[in-house]
Design a protein around this motif. Structure first.
Motif, PDB file in Angstrom:
ATOM      1  N   LEU A 121       3.084   4.284   2.096  1.00 58.77           N
ATOM      2  CA  LEU A 121       2.092   5.342   1.906  1.00 58.77           C
ATOM      3  C   LEU A 121       1.336   5.621   3.198  1.00 58.77           C
ATOM      4  N   SER A 122       1.041   4.583   3.951  1.00 64.95           N
ATOM      5  CA  SER A 122       0.357   4.791   5.227  1.00 64.95           C
ATOM      6  C   SER A 122       1.215   5.595   6.188  1.00 64.95           C
ATOM      7  N   LEU A 123       2.510   5.299   6.236  1.00 65.39           N
ATOM      8  CA  LEU A 123       3.395   6.068   7.117  1.00 65.39           C
ATOM      9  C   LEU A 123       3.478   7.526   6.692  1.00 65.39           C
ATOM     10  N   VAL A 124       3.565   7.747   5.375  1.00 69.21           N
ATOM     11  CA  VAL A 124       3.649   9.128   4.896  1.00 69.21           C
ATOM     12  C   VAL A 124       2.385   9.909   5.260  1.00 69.21           C
ATOM     13  N   VAL A 125       1.220   9.295   5.077  1.00 70.37           N
ATOM     14  CA  VAL A 125      -0.032   9.975   5.403  1.00 70.37           C
ATOM     15  C   VAL A 125      -0.136  10.242   6.897  1.00 70.37           C
TER      16      VAL A 125
END
Length: 541
Positions: A439-443
């Motif tokens: 999720l951090s990478l996507v954001v």
């Protein structure tokens, strides 16, 4: 500041909302990552025990989590300490009823039947708690069948017991036997062979209907197996110190004599005589013979004096002496019970030596006979070899099918075992961390990166040149020329976007970045755009 002013209030509001959302998201990720790893403190607790444990944790200021079915989670690093502290406070109390049952109610108004039932319940509860305190036992339930006292001894029945266990892993027979003896010594008249034990899977760990002879045979088998395992471990430790760990295989076969032998012997010592009794007797007898005939005168009372010298007189004395002697003797009674070692057979297989060449090739070399003889001498001493008993030892040197394996340090081996056999909590923790990382990478790549690019991109301005011509300035004060102006004017019309894309495909002169910047320029400076548009109409006309 000028760049922020040109963005407009709407875009600033959107960017502020996105920024706050990002800050909240990353704050949640950081807090989640910084939380301690939680483990199961207790499971399958009753509501009363769970509430008592939670109140105690809150009073201690310990972070905890609760889940369904009476599961309480606490920091994994503090699990052992918390269990000891809670156990010192008597928590959890457990669902079983112990001797505290007599503290409830009025014992004076209770009948003898109720008192007997309460005593049985209390004994079962106390035994359940005691068994549950063992290391491998999670929970235990004890049922006692104690018959009533009979008037006659011949009508008396022996008590029985049945135990249901929920265990961690498996219990060996020594632990099962220990539980049976524990319960048998706590109940009057209960024998260990009258106790049945079943685990949560329905497996029969101990049969309460087994006869004494079968129990003795089973105990003899356990003794033999334990003896063989102990000898095998001793031999493996000695041989592994010479040939290396994992380069030896040892098998031990022991034979025991389980027959009961009774020897009686009596030994007499002829030299150890003792006079026990003595008896002596002496007899005296006198006999007289008269040669004259028997007459009436001889028979008269006064006739003997006159005829004294006419006959012969015989006197005899007999002495008898009887002595009784006691001969010393020794009586020896020897009874041999239980399994007795009658023979040991040991088979040892050792691997050869391996030499590693500089080029990395491994060469096998068999071991010398002198080395094998030394190993045999060590094995003889380790097992207590006795030739008269018929013991046998066989040591063979053969090459193993698998090559030598590298030895790991204890820490590395422990880490490898933990990685190869993760627990359920470790798997869930790894999945949670992986989801947060994705999720951090996507954001970052879908929201934060485009926002930073739009904020750091240099603005594109429209300047008015000499003669009233308009030019679009780049980041370095350059001009994109009339083609860029034409493109900007085309975007102002409804079909300008499609015409511009077709032109970019054909000519390859307009890039996507320039199109985005021109579109932003048109939206930000509508007045200048209309001026350029009028100029373009005037020149084309």
């Amino acid at each position: 500041m000028e760049n922020l002013t040109r963005l407009g209030p709407a875009r600033l509001a959107v960017m502020g909302a996105v920024t706050l959302a990002l800050v909240g998201f990353f704050a949640f990720v950081i807090m989640r990552m910084s939380q301690p790893d939680m483990g199961v403190l207790y499971s399958d607790l009753s509501m009363a025990d769970a509430g008592a444990v939670v109140r105690d944790l809150e009073a201690r200021g310990v972070a905890y989590e609760t889940r369904g079915d009476g599961v309480i989670l606490a920091p994994r690093a503090d699990l052992a300490r918390l269990r000891m502290e809670l156990a010192a406070d008597g928590l959890p109390a457990g669902t079983g009823v112990g001797y505290e049952i007599f503290d409830r109610g009025d014992s004076f108004s209770s009948t003898s039947f109720v008192q007997n039932i309460n005593q049985l319940r209390a004994l079962e509860g106390e035994l359940s708690r005691t068994i549950s305190s063992l290391a491998r036992v999670e929970a235990a339930r004890v049922h006692l069948a104690i018959p009533e006292r009979r008037l006659f001894e011949r009508d008396r029945e022996d008590p029985r017991a049945s135990i249901v266990l929920r265990v961690r892993g498996d219990l060996d027979q020594s632990q099962v036997r220990a539980i049976r003896h524990l319960v048998a010594t706590a109940v009057e008249g209960l024998r260990p062979d009258r106790i049945s034990i079943v685990d949560e899977g329905g497996r029969l760990l101990a049969d309460g209907a087994t006869a004494g002879e079968a129990m003795a045979a089973f105990a003899a088998d356990e003794t033999r197996i334990a003896f063989e395992n102990r000898l095998r471990n001793q031999v493996e430790d000695i041989v592994a110190g010479i040939v290396g760990r994992g380069r030896t295989r040892v098998q031990v076969a022991a034979e025991f004599d389980t027959n009961r032998v009774e020897n009686r012997s009596e030994t007499f010592d002829p030299n150890g005589q003792v006079a026990r009794s003595m008896q002596s007797r002496t007899d005296n007898s006198v006999a007289t013979q008269n040669e004259a005939g028997v007459t009436v005168g001889n028979e008269l009372p006064e006739a003997g004096n006159d005829q004294g010298g006419a006959g012969m007189r015989d006197q005899q004395e007999t002495t008898e002496e009887t002595i009784n002697y006691e001969i010393s003797r020794s009586t020896r009674v020897e009874m041999l019970e239980g399994p007795r070692l009658s023979r040991i057979s040991v088979a040892v297989l050792v691997d050869g030596a391996y030499q590693v060449a500089p080029d990395g090739t491994v060469t096998y070399e068999p071991r010398a006979q002198e080395e094998l003889d030394r190993i045999e001498a060590l094995v003889r001493t380790a097992i207590g070899f006795d030739a008269d008993r018929g013991d046998q030892i066989e040591i063979v040197n053969l090459r193993f099918a698998e090559g030598p394996q590298p030895e790991f340090l204890p820490e590395e081996q422990t880490l490898l075992e933990s990685l190869m056999n993760p627990s359920r909590e470790d798997v869930l923790r790894a999945i949670e961390l992986g989801v947060l990382f994705l999720l951090s990478l996507v954001v970052i790549f879908t929201v934060l990166r485009p926002m930073l690019r739009s904020l750091t991109a240099p603005p594109v301005v429209i300047t008015r040149g000499e003669g009233g011509t308009a030019a679009i300035g780049g980041p370095e004060g350059g001009s994109t020329g009339n083609a860029a102006v034409d493109t900007a004017l085309m975007m102002a019309r409804p079909d300008a976007t499609s015409q511009m894309i077709e032109m970019a495909k054909v000519n390859g002169q307009v890039q996507q970045a320039s199109l985005e910047r021109v579109a932003d320029l048109v939206k930000q400076s509508p007045t200048e755009t209309v001026t350029v548009m009028r100029q373009w109409i005037h020149e084309r006309g």
